[in-house]
Scaffold this motif. Sequence first.
Motif, PDB file in Angstrom:
ATOM      1  N   ARG A 150      -6.439   5.856  -0.239  1.00 19.60           N
ATOM      2  CA  ARG A 150      -5.714   5.627   1.018  1.00 19.60           C
ATOM      3  C   ARG A 150      -5.094   6.954   1.392  1.00 19.60           C
ATOM      4  N   ALA A 151      -5.294   7.389   2.624  1.00 13.91           N
ATOM      5  CA  ALA A 151      -4.794   8.697   3.031  1.00 13.91           C
ATOM      6  C   ALA A 151      -4.370   8.695   4.493  1.00 13.91           C
ATOM      7  N   PHE A 152      -3.421   9.578   4.798  1.00 14.11           N
ATOM      8  CA  PHE A 152      -2.959   9.799   6.169  1.00 14.11           C
ATOM      9  C   PHE A 152      -3.116  11.274   6.478  1.00 14.11           C
ATOM     10  N   LYS A 153      -3.482  11.580   7.718  1.00 12.42           N
ATOM     11  CA  LYS A 153      -3.520  12.978   8.155  1.00 12.42           C
ATOM     12  C   LYS A 153      -2.481  13.148   9.251  1.00 12.42           C
ATOM     13  N   ILE A 154      -1.560  14.067   9.000  1.00 15.61           N
ATOM     14  CA  ILE A 154      -0.518  14.366   9.975  1.00 15.61           C
ATOM     15  C   ILE A 154      -0.523  15.863  10.220  1.00 15.61           C
ATOM     16  N   HIS A 155      -0.704  16.258  11.470  1.00 15.05           N
ATOM     17  CA  HIS A 155      -0.852  17.680  11.822  1.00 15.05           C
ATOM     18  C   HIS A 155      -2.035  18.272  11.044  1.00 15.05           C
ATOM     19  N   ASP A 156      -1.744  19.229  10.142  1.00 10.45           N
ATOM     20  CA  ASP A 156      -2.837  19.881   9.403  1.00 10.45           C
ATOM     21  C   ASP A 156      -2.858  19.495   7.926  1.00 10.45           C
ATOM     22  N   SER A 157      -2.235  18.385   7.573  1.00 11.20           N
ATOM     23  CA  SER A 157      -2.166  17.993   6.166  1.00 11.20           C
ATOM     24  C   SER A 157      -2.649  16.567   5.929  1.00 11.20           C
ATOM     25  N   TYR A 158      -3.263  16.387   4.769  1.00 15.02           N
ATOM     26  CA  TYR A 158      -3.621  15.060   4.274  1.00 15.02           C
ATOM     27  C   TYR A 158      -2.633  14.677   3.174  1.00 15.02           C
ATOM     28  N   VAL A 159      -2.170  13.445   3.188  1.00 11.45           N
ATOM     29  CA  VAL A 159      -1.346  12.906   2.108  1.00 11.45           C
ATOM     30  C   VAL A 159      -1.989  11.596   1.683  1.00 11.45           C
ATOM     31  N   GLY A 160      -2.269  11.457   0.380  1.00 11.87           N
ATOM     32  CA  GLY A 160      -2.968  10.248  -0.041  1.00 11.87           C
ATOM     33  C   GLY A 160      -2.817   9.926  -1.507  1.00 11.87           C
ATOM     34  N   CYS A 161      -3.514   8.863  -1.929  1.00 11.21           N
ATOM     35  CA  CYS A 161      -3.492   8.431  -3.323  1.00 11.21           C
ATOM     36  C   CYS A 161      -4.837   7.812  -3.678  1.00 11.21           C
ATOM     37  N   TRP A 162      -5.047   7.578  -4.968  1.00 14.81           N
ATOM     38  CA  TRP A 162      -6.291   6.972  -5.425  1.00 14.81           C
ATOM     39  C   TRP A 162      -6.055   6.164  -6.696  1.00 14.81           C
ATOM     40  N   ILE A 163      -6.973   5.216  -6.928  1.00 17.34           N
ATOM     41  CA  ILE A 163      -6.917   4.403  -8.142  1.00 17.34           C
ATOM     42  C   ILE A 163      -8.333   4.050  -8.576  1.00 17.34           C
ATOM     43  N   ASP A 164      -8.562   4.048  -9.864  1.00 20.88           N
ATOM     44  CA  ASP A 164      -9.838   3.657 -10.443  1.00 20.88           C
ATOM     45  C   ASP A 164     -10.003   2.142 -10.278  1.00 20.88           C
ATOM     46  N   THR A 165     -11.164   1.696  -9.758  1.00 25.63           N
ATOM     47  CA  THR A 165     -11.362   0.258  -9.573  1.00 25.63           C
ATOM     48  C   THR A 165     -11.346  -0.483 -10.908  1.00 25.63           C
ATOM     49  N   GLU A 166     -11.719   0.215 -11.984  1.00 28.02           N
ATOM     50  CA  GLU A 166     -11.690  -0.398 -13.310  1.00 28.02           C
ATOM     51  C   GLU A 166     -10.257  -0.726 -13.714  1.00 28.02           C
ATOM     52  N   LYS A 167      -9.335   0.177 -13.386  1.00 25.72           N
ATOM     53  CA  LYS A 167      -7.926  -0.039 -13.715  1.00 25.72           C
ATOM     54  C   LYS A 167      -7.367  -1.239 -12.946  1.00 25.72           C
ATOM     55  N   MET A 168      -7.857  -1.433 -11.735  1.00 31.89           N
ATOM     56  CA  MET A 168      -7.377  -2.552 -10.926  1.00 31.89           C
ATOM     57  C   MET A 168      -7.633  -3.897 -11.591  1.00 31.89           C
ATOM     58  N   LEU A 169      -8.723  -3.980 -12.381  1.00 31.91           N
ATOM     59  CA  LEU A 169      -9.095  -5.250 -13.006  1.00 31.91           C
ATOM     60  C   LEU A 169      -8.547  -5.403 -14.422  1.00 31.91           C
ATOM     61  N   GLN A 170      -7.831  -4.398 -14.914  1.00 26.16           N
ATOM     62  CA  GLN A 170      -7.328  -4.435 -16.286  1.00 26.16           C
ATOM     63  C   GLN A 170      -6.470  -5.661 -16.606  1.00 26.16           C
ATOM     64  N   PRO A 171      -5.606  -6.122 -15.678  1.00 26.71           N
ATOM     65  CA  PRO A 171      -4.808  -7.313 -16.006  1.00 26.71           C
ATOM     66  C   PRO A 171      -5.641  -8.551 -16.303  1.00 26.71           C
ATOM     67  N   LEU A 172      -6.923  -8.535 -15.927  1.00 27.05           N
ATOM     68  CA  LEU A 172      -7.779  -9.690 -16.165  1.00 27.05           C
ATOM     69  C   LEU A 172      -8.568  -9.574 -17.465  1.00 27.05           C
ATOM     70  N   VAL A 173      -8.431  -8.469 -18.173  1.00 26.87           N
ATOM     71  CA  VAL A 173      -9.168  -8.266 -19.410  1.00 26.87           C
ATOM     72  C   VAL A 173      -8.746  -9.320 -20.436  1.00 26.87           C
ATOM     73  N   GLY A 174      -9.740  -9.881 -21.108  1.00 27.41           N
ATOM     74  CA  GLY A 174      -9.455 -10.886 -22.121  1.00 27.41           C
ATOM     75  C   GLY A 174      -9.543 -12.300 -21.593  1.00 27.41           C
ATOM     76  N   LYS A 175      -9.647 -12.447 -20.266  1.00 30.25           N
ATOM     77  CA  LYS A 175      -9.787 -13.779 -19.687  1.00 30.25           C
ATOM     78  C   LYS A 175     -11.264 -14.084 -19.448  1.00 30.25           C
ATOM     79  N   GLU A 176     -11.569 -15.378 -19.356  1.00 31.33           N
ATOM     80  CA  GLU A 176     -12.964 -15.785 -19.205  1.00 31.33           C
ATOM     81  C   GLU A 176     -13.598 -15.245 -17.938  1.00 31.33           C
ATOM     82  N   LEU A 177     -12.797 -15.036 -16.892  1.00 30.13           N
ATOM     83  CA  LEU A 177     -13.354 -14.634 -15.604  1.00 30.13           C
ATOM     84  C   LEU A 177     -13.622 -13.138 -15.508  1.00 30.13           C
TER      85      LEU A 177
END
Length: 201
Positions: A150-177
């Motif tokens: 997710r990023a925003f461009k304001i004037h001449d700069s980009y400000v943003g962040c990122w996350i590994d999709t694998e990390k997003m699913l970590q709370p579900l590790v160990g469950k049947e689904l």
Amino acid sequence: MITTNNLIVFREIQNKIYDSMKETLVIYQNRLSESFETTENYLKNYAYDDVDVRIIDKNDLSTEQYFSAIYHVQKSFRSALNIYDMDGFFLYSTTGDTYIEETQSEITYDKYRNIQNVIYEKMKSDTFLTNTNKGKWFSLKVSGKYYLFRAFKIHDSYVGCWIDTEKMLQPLVGKELTQSVLLSDTNGTVISNIPPAGTIP
């Protein structure tokens, strides 16, 4: 009669498992949406309100104010990593070709460099934010793995962040689904790192 009863019991157990998994997914989806929304608000406020971004944009690389602004940005991103559930935050100023990033401590150097190289080149060539992904979270594939940005461009700069999709699913590790859950973009392309399918019909 016994076989019929066993079949009924089995179906009841299946239904209970399904309901439990569905409830877990809904709770997790709501939590993810809330996390992404708060992170997005932080980025938006930072991009538009923080004076250090304006200082770096001025491209006066020799001043004490410039170096002080870089330090403040790094400090802010370091704090943000402890608050928001992201793998990294970055700022890139096109005027001075200045790139600043802070990542979680467990991120390997190779992963960090691969992601940095890809997004740096895209921001430098002004192809990072497009008409398709502007104004929303979007996925990029880097060295065979998917990341959400997710990023925003304001004037001449980009400000943003990122996350590994694998990390997003970590709370579900160990469950049947865990084996059944996957992420997809609006085109139906599966963006999980180890997808059970390539696309969703």
